[in-house]
Design an enzyme around this catalytic site. Structure first.
Site, PDB file in Angstrom:
ATOM      1  N   ASP A  14       0.777  -1.056  -0.116  1.00 15.61           N
ATOM      2  CA  ASP A  14       0.021  -0.053  -0.148  1.00 15.61           C
ATOM      3  C   ASP A  14       0.685   1.295   0.128  1.00 15.61           C
ATOM      4  OD1 ASP A  14       0.597  -0.826   2.254  1.00 15.61           O
ATOM      5  OD2 ASP A  14      -0.853   0.068   3.549  1.00 15.61           O
ATOM      6  N   GLU A  53      -0.447  -2.327   5.058  1.00 19.85           N
ATOM      7  CA  GLU A  53       0.355  -2.249   6.262  1.00 19.85           C
ATOM      8  C   GLU A  53       0.238  -1.074   6.995  1.00 19.85           C
ATOM      9  OE1 GLU A  53       3.693  -1.432   8.383  1.00 19.85           O
ATOM     10  OE2 GLU A  53       3.418  -0.342   6.686  1.00 19.85           O
ATOM     11  N   GLU A  54      -0.163  -0.094   6.362  1.00 20.30           N
ATOM     12  CA  GLU A  54       0.205   1.292   6.747  1.00 20.30           C
ATOM     13  C   GLU A  54      -1.141   1.505   7.943  1.00 20.30           C
ATOM     14  OE1 GLU A  54       2.562   3.152   6.624  1.00 20.30           O
ATOM     15  OE2 GLU A  54       3.474   2.933   4.665  1.00 20.30           O
ATOM     16  N   HIS A  73       7.446   8.624   4.692  1.00 28.51           N
ATOM     17  CA  HIS A  73       6.341   9.279   4.791  1.00 28.51           C
ATOM     18  C   HIS A  73       6.295  10.658   4.660  1.00 28.51           C
ATOM     19  CE1 HIS A  73       4.085   5.981   7.210  1.00 28.51           C
ATOM     20  NE2 HIS A  73       4.965   5.550   6.458  1.00 28.51           N
TER      21      HIS A  73
HETATM   22 ZN   LIG Z   1       5.051   3.463   6.279  1.00 29.87          ZN
HETATM   23 ZN   LIG Z   2       6.441   1.041   5.264  1.00 31.17          ZN
END
Ligand SMILES: [Zn+2]
Ligand SMILES: [Zn+2]
Length: 411
Positions: A86, A144-145, A374
């Site tokens: 993702d 995963e986020e 990020h």
């Molecule tokens: Zn991340």
């Molecule tokens: Zn990551």
């Protein structure tokens, strides 16, 4: 010369030859980033590529996840490699030909590289399947986020949907790109890698009154301020100082008007820890302090804690074996021991079930200023693809064999 020794000498060279293929895959995935649990195109691209290699592919696992098995010539144990799929709600500056075409969404955590490396490993090892034993499972995991409160997804759901079973997976590997390391470096932790994480929601219930007559009400803002100060003391003094923990509130909202006492304040935050028992201690003492504050002020409180991720620990024996395998090809100077971090990662759901080794892949190019994940500035050096593929191929081909000298022999 043993089969595996011969493989080791070829793996790095073949990984380098596959760089253009991985770069093409990575840039395609980067152009089309998708948010958590929306990875529909991503899943399709992955499944098509893996089917094309002749792997046994299961699509739409735990949402848009893909699981592909490479069944090698000789029977043997099953080893798994995990890559997450993702992207993040971040707008990417349009300064590269491969920048995101999905407005407001960006692969800013490097999962595009993770997937390209895993596809490269599937291709490279498929070419060698006559010489390998057992089964190699590639797990492409969505979400995963993180997900909204109460929604189950990502690794936890993948495990529930049986990706570690049938046949049982004996060990699992995974990596994360790391802009604090330069390309060519591999960082590792021998035991704890990342923190366990909770999502907290604290509501303070006061009583409205005119701001000029606070003695007629209960000011939820004042009580919230006291709560914030008190709770930091749980971290500094309420638990064993040798075990790290973090309690951070990232949002606070409450009140309706400048001259009205707030009747409610809501705070959302996260608790991070390296030991489950420390988590329990912190939560118990947090409740005790809030109960005392309630008794003293007359405000009520609700505190909900949702355990998001367990602590991520590497299996010590598997870690030693992994490092021995990596040393057969990488200069030992490039294998960098690291301290555990307070970030978290749902790879820990796999390592709760089977021994795992999770490591960090340097992505900072020479002379490039430090970057963070990020962020819209995250721009990994694609040279990391070759390093990541070499490492993945070494671990998956060599796992379960005894390493001797420069190569390894079957046991
Ligand atoms: Zn991340
Ligand atoms: Zn990551």
């Amino acid at each position: 010369m043993s089969v595996v020794k011969h493989l080791h000498q070829d793996l790095a060279q073949r990984a380098a030859e596959l760089f253009p293929e991985m770069q093409r895959l990575r840039r395609d995935l980067h152009r089309h980033p998708e948010l958590s649990n929306q990875e529909e195109r991503t899943g399709r691209v992955l499944a098509d590529y893996l089917c094309g290699l002749g792997l046994t592919v299961r699509a739409n696992v735990a949402g848009h996840g893909v699981v592909a098995d490479l069944i090698c010539r000789q029977p043997g144990l099953t080893v798994a490699w995990r890559a997450d799929m993702d992207a993040l709600p971040i707008a990417e500056p349009p300064d590269k030909p491969w920048c995101s075409r999905n407005p407001g969404v960006m692969h800013a955590c490097g999962h595009d590289l993770h997937m390209a490396i895993a596809l490269g490993a599937a291709r490279l090892l498929q070419e060698l399947q006559e010489e390998l034993t057992g089964r190699i499972r590639f797990i492409f995991q969505p979400a995963e986020e993180g997900l909204p409160p109460g929604v189950v997804g990502g690794a936890e759901l993948m495990v529930r949907e049986g990706v570690l079973a049938d046949p049982p997976v004996s060990a699992i590997f995974g990596l994360h790109v790391a802009p604090m390391l330069t390309v060519g470096q591999i960082g590792y932790c021998p035991d704890i890698v990342m923190a366990g994480a909770d999502r907290l929601r604290l509501t303070i219930h006061g009583r409205q009154a005119h701001a000029a007559t606070p003695h007629h009400g209960i000011d939820a803002i004042v009580v919230a301020a006291q709560a914030l100060t008190l709770l930091q003391a749980v971290i500094s003094q309420g638990k064993d100082a040798r075990s790290p923990a973090v309690l951070t509130f990232g949002t606070i909202s409450g009140g309706s008007r400048f001259n009205i006492l707030a009747d409610q304040v809501v705070l959302e935050g996260t608790l991070r820890h390296h030991e489950a028992k420390v988590r329990q201690t912190i939560l118990a003492k947090t409740h005790r302090l809030l109960e005392g504050l309630s008794a003293a002020t007359g405000a009520r409180y609700d505190l909900s804690s949702e355990a998001l991720y367990p602590v991520l620990r590497n299996d010590p024996a598997l870690t030693e074996q992994a490092l021995a395998l990596l040393r057969t090809t990488f200069d030992p100077q490039t294998l960098v021991p690291m301290r555990p971090v307070m970030g978290s990662e749902d790879f820990s759901f796999y390592t709760q079930q089977v021994p795992g080794f999770y490591f960090f892949l340097g992505t900072r190019g020479p002379g490039v200023a430090s970057q963070t994940l990020h962020s819209p500035d995250f721009d990994p050096d694609e040279g990391a693809l070759t390093v990541g593929l070499t490492a993945a191929a070494l671990l998956l081909a060599g796992w379960g064999k005894e390493v001797k000298g420069e190569g390894c022999e079957k046991v």
